[in-house]
Design a protein around this motif. Sequence first.
Motif, short mmCIF file in Angstrom:
data_model
loop_
_atom_site.label_atom_id
_atom_site.label_comp_id
_atom_site.label_asym_id
_atom_site.label_seq_id
_atom_site.Cartn_x
_atom_site.Cartn_y
_atom_site.Cartn_z
N ALA A 125 0.86 -1.18 0.00
CA ALA A 125 0.00 0.00 0.00
C ALA A 125 0.89 1.23 0.00
N ASP A 126 0.67 2.12 -0.94
CA ASP A 126 1.47 3.35 -1.07
C ASP A 126 2.97 3.03 -1.12
N GLY A 127 3.31 1.95 -1.83
CA GLY A 127 4.70 1.58 -2.05
C GLY A 127 5.34 0.78 -0.94
N GLN A 128 4.62 0.56 0.19
CA GLN A 128 5.20 -0.12 1.35
C GLN A 128 4.57 -1.50 1.52
N TYR A 129 5.44 -2.50 1.77
CA TYR A 129 4.96 -3.88 1.90
C TYR A 129 4.00 -4.01 3.07
N ILE A 130 2.95 -4.82 2.86
CA ILE A 130 2.03 -5.19 3.93
C ILE A 130 1.93 -6.71 3.99
N HIS A 131 1.39 -7.23 5.09
CA HIS A 131 1.07 -8.65 5.14
C HIS A 131 0.00 -8.91 4.07
N PRO A 132 0.18 -9.91 3.22
CA PRO A 132 -0.76 -10.13 2.11
C PRO A 132 -2.20 -10.27 2.59
N VAL A 133 -3.10 -9.62 1.86
CA VAL A 133 -4.53 -9.66 2.17
C VAL A 133 -5.27 -10.11 0.92
N SER A 134 -6.05 -11.18 1.03
CA SER A 134 -6.81 -11.71 -0.11
C SER A 134 -8.22 -11.15 -0.08
N ILE A 135 -8.61 -10.49 -1.18
CA ILE A 135 -9.92 -9.84 -1.23
C ILE A 135 -10.49 -9.97 -2.66
N ASP A 136 -11.72 -9.51 -2.82
CA ASP A 136 -12.35 -9.48 -4.14
C ASP A 136 -12.37 -8.07 -4.74
N GLU A 137 -12.26 -7.06 -3.88
CA GLU A 137 -12.49 -5.70 -4.34
C GLU A 137 -11.79 -4.72 -3.40
N PHE A 138 -11.35 -3.59 -3.94
CA PHE A 138 -10.79 -2.56 -3.08
C PHE A 138 -11.18 -1.19 -3.59
N ARG A 139 -11.29 -0.26 -2.66
CA ARG A 139 -11.50 1.15 -2.98
C ARG A 139 -10.15 1.84 -2.96
N ILE A 140 -9.86 2.61 -3.99
CA ILE A 140 -8.61 3.33 -4.06
C ILE A 140 -8.91 4.82 -4.18
N ALA A 141 -8.41 5.58 -3.20
CA ALA A 141 -8.62 7.02 -3.17
C ALA A 141 -7.65 7.70 -4.13
N PRO A 142 -7.97 8.91 -4.57
CA PRO A 142 -7.00 9.67 -5.36
C PRO A 142 -5.66 9.76 -4.64
N ALA A 143 -4.59 9.47 -5.37
CA ALA A 143 -3.20 9.52 -4.91
C ALA A 143 -2.72 8.23 -4.25
#
Length: 587
Positions: free
Chosen positions: A312-330
């Motif tokens: 998220a925002d270039g930084q590694y996260i623990h993997p999350v499995s999903i069907d859909e995501f909301r992405i805000a501007p930027a």
Amino acid sequence: MKHRLPHGTGTPALPSRRHFVQGLAAGGVVAGLAGVATPLRARAVDHHGLAAAPRVLAHERLELAIGESAVNFTGRTRPAITVNGSLPAPILRWREGQTVDILVRNTLAHHPSSIHWHGILLPANMDGVPGMSFNGIAPGQAYRYRFTLRQSGTYWYHSHSMFQEQAGLYGALIIDPATPPPYAFDREHVVLLSDWTDLDPGALFRRMKKLAEHDNYYKRTLPDFLRDVRSEGWSAALADRGMWGRMRMTPTDISDVNAHTYTYLINGTAPAGNWTGLFRSGEKVLLRFINGSAMTYFDVRIPGLKLTVVAADGQYIHPVSIDEFRIAPAETFDVLVEPSGQDAYTIFCQDMGRTGFAAGTLAVRHGLQAPRPAQDPRPLLTMADMGHDMGGHGTGGHEGHGAQAAHAGHTAAGVHHPASEHRNPLVDMQSSATDPRLHDPGIGLRGNGRGVLTYGAMHSLFDDPDGREPGREIELHLTGHMEKFAWSFDGIPFAGAEPLRLNYGERMRIVLVNDTMMQHPIHLHGVWSDVEDAQGRFQLRKHTVDMPPGTRRSYRVRADALGRWAFHCHLMYHMEAGMMREVRIEE
């Protein structure tokens, strides 16, 4: 910003609404505009009518030319601001640890320009914000950006001059890591989302100042009220209508600008152009999603595929499995998919208000297209969405923020509002939000039968990089007036606000309270924003923190970058209308 159309280009009849939303199959840059000093490279269109991908520039030393080009996404030729003749701008690809040297030439005839490297840690004079970190790049002049890359991941770059970002000056920025990432993939694609308008962006801003609700075609009607009466009773229905009326708002005010004005693009290609990313069956494909839009939240899914979010925002996260995501501007999200079993999949990106969509295809070869799903029903805001719980009415799934509505000038019990909001003609409502609601999928996504990404589901793959508890706290309220299209922090627009002053090296907490009924992505330049969970523990490192209506969210900042930095809503017209502050980090 005043644009001139090329000589000899007439104005054809307006296309149909569906044609406008879908765009043209071969829409994009068509020619350089007369009077541009540096030759522009028009974006190629192959023999299938498909727009070629933006060029990738990977040298440590390079030149970028900001200029004007004619584009056609809707059947009407319009001027755009481009980089090296490309919309979007070329993909820049570097490696962590490199020192890059970029000479940016402004070939515009009459307007200064700039480039801001969004989310990149660098000296303040390299940040690219005119009037704050440098003077901007005058017409016919150049500016040399030079900085060392101290991070990796998916980022982007855009103009910070007037409305040039809306007019086309934005592009992807990829920084490969010095060490292998914590996941494997076989190929990757950049998926850069944006919104295009045929209107001059300055004219669009003036229209919103005159009539902010121009694009809100879906106001509630008498039949809607009668349906509410049948389902809720006269008393509840009248109370709800009365509350909306007193706030001079409607529950259909999801976004300020939507597909009645915008055509939505993937990598500069409208839905009818069917941007295509190739794969071989069984491969792991990394999709680097970037929301480079001026004003649009996108809800993204690929029917038939699970999405595993790994950064998220270039930084590694623990993997999350999903069907859909909301992405805000930027914002940016890196997503792994493993397509197999069919030859084509649709990348479907609805706008938050369900008025239109961007769309493309993952396929084994060009020319294929999977069925596109129907758009979801248009959502309606409730009082609970804004932190105004009307005795339990409204949407569930929140984190217990129940309180009564607070109108401008009347503070809700137990919730502090700054004195600058009191009887302020630029503040038309106040929230009683007390919780971050990190696990709430958001308006239009709750209970849709799909697994939806939330901030609460994401955790950085590392512990708090600073380790210290914040030594002090600053609380800011996101404020606005819908009818006046006035936006601010604490009811004070940028022009009248004092800078926020941070002491070099300190660890501090910023608390944001969204007093408006709109969603705001908040970006602090120069340093990371380390989002906290509801208990105040470090959870997620980001450069842009999304603030839905009725939320109170906090994040930690390490003030380790001296200089003057911008702090603003990344809805471009909200920033221009006043939702911006200067942050000074001083010794």
